[in-house]
Design a protein around this motif. Structure first.
Motif, PDB file in Angstrom:
ATOM      1  N   VAL A 219     -17.316 -12.833 -14.175  1.00  0.00           N
ATOM      2  CA  VAL A 219     -18.403 -13.322 -15.021  1.00  0.00           C
ATOM      3  C   VAL A 219     -18.873 -14.687 -14.534  1.00  0.00           C
ATOM      4  N   ALA A 220     -17.933 -15.515 -14.073  1.00  0.00           N
ATOM      5  CA  ALA A 220     -18.297 -16.848 -13.606  1.00  0.00           C
ATOM      6  C   ALA A 220     -19.231 -16.801 -12.399  1.00  0.00           C
ATOM      7  N   ALA A 221     -19.061 -15.798 -11.534  1.00  0.00           N
ATOM      8  CA  ALA A 221     -19.884 -15.696 -10.331  1.00  0.00           C
ATOM      9  C   ALA A 221     -21.186 -14.943 -10.564  1.00  0.00           C
ATOM     10  N   LEU A 222     -21.283 -14.227 -11.678  1.00  0.00           N
ATOM     11  CA  LEU A 222     -22.444 -13.368 -11.899  1.00  0.00           C
ATOM     12  C   LEU A 222     -23.748 -14.162 -11.905  1.00  0.00           C
ATOM     13  N   ALA A 223     -23.809 -15.240 -12.692  1.00  0.00           N
ATOM     14  CA  ALA A 223     -25.063 -15.981 -12.837  1.00  0.00           C
ATOM     15  C   ALA A 223     -25.540 -16.578 -11.521  1.00  0.00           C
ATOM     16  N   PRO A 224     -24.725 -17.342 -10.797  1.00  0.00           N
ATOM     17  CA  PRO A 224     -25.242 -17.913  -9.540  1.00  0.00           C
ATOM     18  C   PRO A 224     -25.585 -16.873  -8.493  1.00  0.00           C
TER      19      PRO A 224
END
Length: 612
Positions: A219-224
């Motif tokens: 989830v942490a990598a999804l946005a960037p």
């Protein structure tokens, strides 16, 4: 009365003071900026957008440069694709790749003399080096890729896209001194943005990063990652004069086609493994022939140019050829011959030393295979066969998944091309079958196979570099106690009373390690009667078990399991075996567990506790 220093004397001091203030302001700004980047949850999103902008522009420039080379070398009309041509001037078709190969060989020779190291690709960087990549090395590799594809070698530009964009992401992360997990994410952002811009497929680009470069979804990598992919796609579409046109209309297929799709997955797995092994075989033939490394691409270019006399579609990545052979029928014999010619040209190009990837090459070969299946099926059972394009899409995704090792990437690529969600079910079946078979029988994708040939054992970009960085040199304690192995037990007891130390490492007459003795064992009452005559070496354990400073923590734990002791010495090298320190199993396990927990927190995106 004193007038003070002369103006000429005051000027250098004033300039030095200004420079000191500028440096101090720069350091202060950098610290505050890094604190903001690390603390604000929106900062990775902003960095992803920035990487996407640079990647979208970079993909446009790389494509434009390669197209200009095609037009100049092969005398193409402006805007015409190389692999879409029906015929070329035979001399240009043969000598173009050969001359380009010579240029690539000389460039590689010069780069090796200057940089003296191989460029690290995004997968290797994220697996072994915490995402750290050299931007100059990445740009040089991109230049070699453009020169290779631009001169007609049967390689794709996607290696240049991802290398340059990921290199920018890594450089940006290094400039801001971001944490290891953030560096890896920005490298993934670069790869996602490059693929998204190249194929007009943001979802495919994002999952390319998740499957291949980050080796997992978080989830942490999804946005960037998504921000980088979408931004790069928008930037590239604004720059190109003829945007990608997706297929329209719903594609229908029956329940019986699922068996055909599964069978196609089996065949594409075999074709993918064959393509990778053929490239390796070509490379080994060049090595055994003792051909100079700089000359190999020129010879490979001559061979590829000879295949181009059969069909220009074997040249370049195959963008134009894919458009030509995607929708129109060309006959089973033509497709079969061109399929093997294209795969052979790609193997020769990669094996001889041209720079580039097999992403688009495998897509084009998959289109040829799918068209072959579709036309054969229509000839054998026209009442059962579905639309020919259905099999083309399945073949394209299946072969590319077998070579690249990214099933969801290929599924989303087809979804982006068609907009038909039902079509993705058939594609997903084929790519899953192809990927599982390749993993089961071969074990590697093209990227990790090339690393395997260099001696690496990684099979994905999963971060294992931290375990290699946690070496014996970082784990060991240096206050090792030693004693001659010829010392009597009584003398040993006198020199090392209970409580003075836990263990003592024995050394022979040359100072080499000869075993470990635990002080408690030497003070056991069982040896009271013979302590004055028995030698301490009779109590030693693990005389041939030791560690060296470069060994990783994984090797340390394996050594403890084999030696069955709680402490092992660290020697300077396996020949002299001079003791320089020791490592305890309990400490090694504790440090390993701590690092595992840190990587788990990084992977999940949770905030980490401060290190003590």
């Amino acid at each position: 009365m004193s007038q003070g220093p002369a103006p000429a004397t005051r000027a250098p001091a004033f300039r030095a003071g200004v420079r000191r203030r500028i440096r101090a302001a720069r350091v202060l700004f950098g610290r505050r900026w890094r604190s903001f980047i690390r603390a604000d949850e929106l900062s990775p999103l902003a960095l992803g957008v920035l990487v996407g902008i640079i990647a979208g522009f970079g993909v446009f420039c790389i494509n434009a440069l390669a197209q200009w080379m095609h037009e100049a070398i092969f005398a193409l009309p402006p805007g015409e694709r190389l692999s879409a041509q029906e015929r070329l001037d035979p001399w240009r078709a043969v000598l173009g790749p050969a001359a380009g190969g010579l240029a690539v060989g000389l460039l590689t020779l010069g780069v090796r003399a200057w940089r003296r190291r191989e460029a690290i690709d995004p997968i290797e960087a994220n697996a072994l080096y915490g995402g750290r990549m050299s931007l100059p090395d990445s740009l040089l590799l991109t230049a070699g890729t453009v020169l290779s594809c631009g001169s007609g070698a049967s390689v794709g530009l996607e290696a240049g896209y991802t290398q340059s964009a990921s290199g920018v992401g890594s450089w940006l992360a290094g400039l801001l001194r971001l944490r290891r997990a953030d560096v890896r994410v920005l490298v993934g952002c670069g790869a996602a943005a490059a693929i998204a811009a190249a194929f007009n497929a943001p979802l495919a680009g994002a999952f390319y990063a998740f499957e291949l470069v980050l080796a997992g979804y978080t989830v942490a990598a999804l946005a960037p990652v998504m921000a980088a992919a979408i931004t790069a796609n928008i930037v590239h579409e604004l720059l190109v004069t003829s945007p990608h046109a997706p297929l329209v209309g719903s594609l229908k297929f029956g329940a019986g086609d699922y068996a055909v799709f599964a069978a196609m997955g089996v065949v594409t797995a075999g074709l993918g493994v064959g393509l990778m092994k053929t490239a390796t075989t070509v490379e080994s033939l060049f090595v055994r022939s003792n051909t100079p490394r700089w000359l190999r691409p020129a010879i490979g270019g001559l061979l590829v140019g000879g295949l181009a006399l059969f069909s220009p579609a074997v040249l370049g990545a195959g963008h134009g050829g894919m458009e030509v052979y995607f929708a129109a029928t060309h006959g089973v014999g033509v497709l079969l011959a061109l399929l093997f010619a294209k795969m052979l040209a790609a193997s020769i190009s990669v094996g001889s030393g041209f720079r580039g990837g097999l992403f688009f090459t495998s897509l084009f070969a998959g289109v040829l295979f799918g068209g072959l299946v579709g036309e054969s099926y229509h000839a054998i059972a026209p009442h059962l066969a579905s639309d020919r394009i259905v099999y083309v899409l399945v073949g394209m995704a299946g072969l590319a998944a077998a070579v690249i090792g990214a099933p969801l990437t290929m599924t989303f690529l087809v979804l982006g091309m068609t907009g038909d969600l039902s079509m993705t079910t058939g594609v997903l079946l084929s790519v899953v079958v192809a990927t599982v078979l390749v993993r089961r029988t071969f074990g590697y994708s093209f990227s990790t196979w090339r690393l395997h040939l260099r001696g690496e054992t990684i099979r994905s970009a999963m971060d294992v570099g931290w375990a290699r960085e946690l070496t014996v040199a970082r784990l060991m304690r240096r206050e090792a106690r030693t004693a001659p192995e010829t010392m009597t037990i009584a003398a040993f007891r006198e020199r090392f009373p209970i409580g003075s130390t836990s263990q003592v490492f024995l050394v022979d007459g040359t100072g080499a390690y000869a075993g470990v003795v635990f002080v408690a064992d030497a003070h056991a009452t069982d040896y009271d009667g013979i302590a004055g005559i028995a030698l301490v070496r009779d109590l030693r354990r693990a005389p041939n078990a030791f560690l060296t400073p470069p060994q990783s923590v994984e090797k340390v734990l394996e050594a403890f399991e084999l030696a069955e002791v709680e402490t092992l010495p660290v020697v300077d090298d396996p020949l002299s075996r001079h003791v320089v320190g020791y490592v305890t199993e309990a400490y090694a396990l504790r440090r390993y567990s701590q690092e595992l927990e840190r990587r788990r927190l990084e992977y999940s995106g949770e905030r980490q506790p401060p290190r003590r």
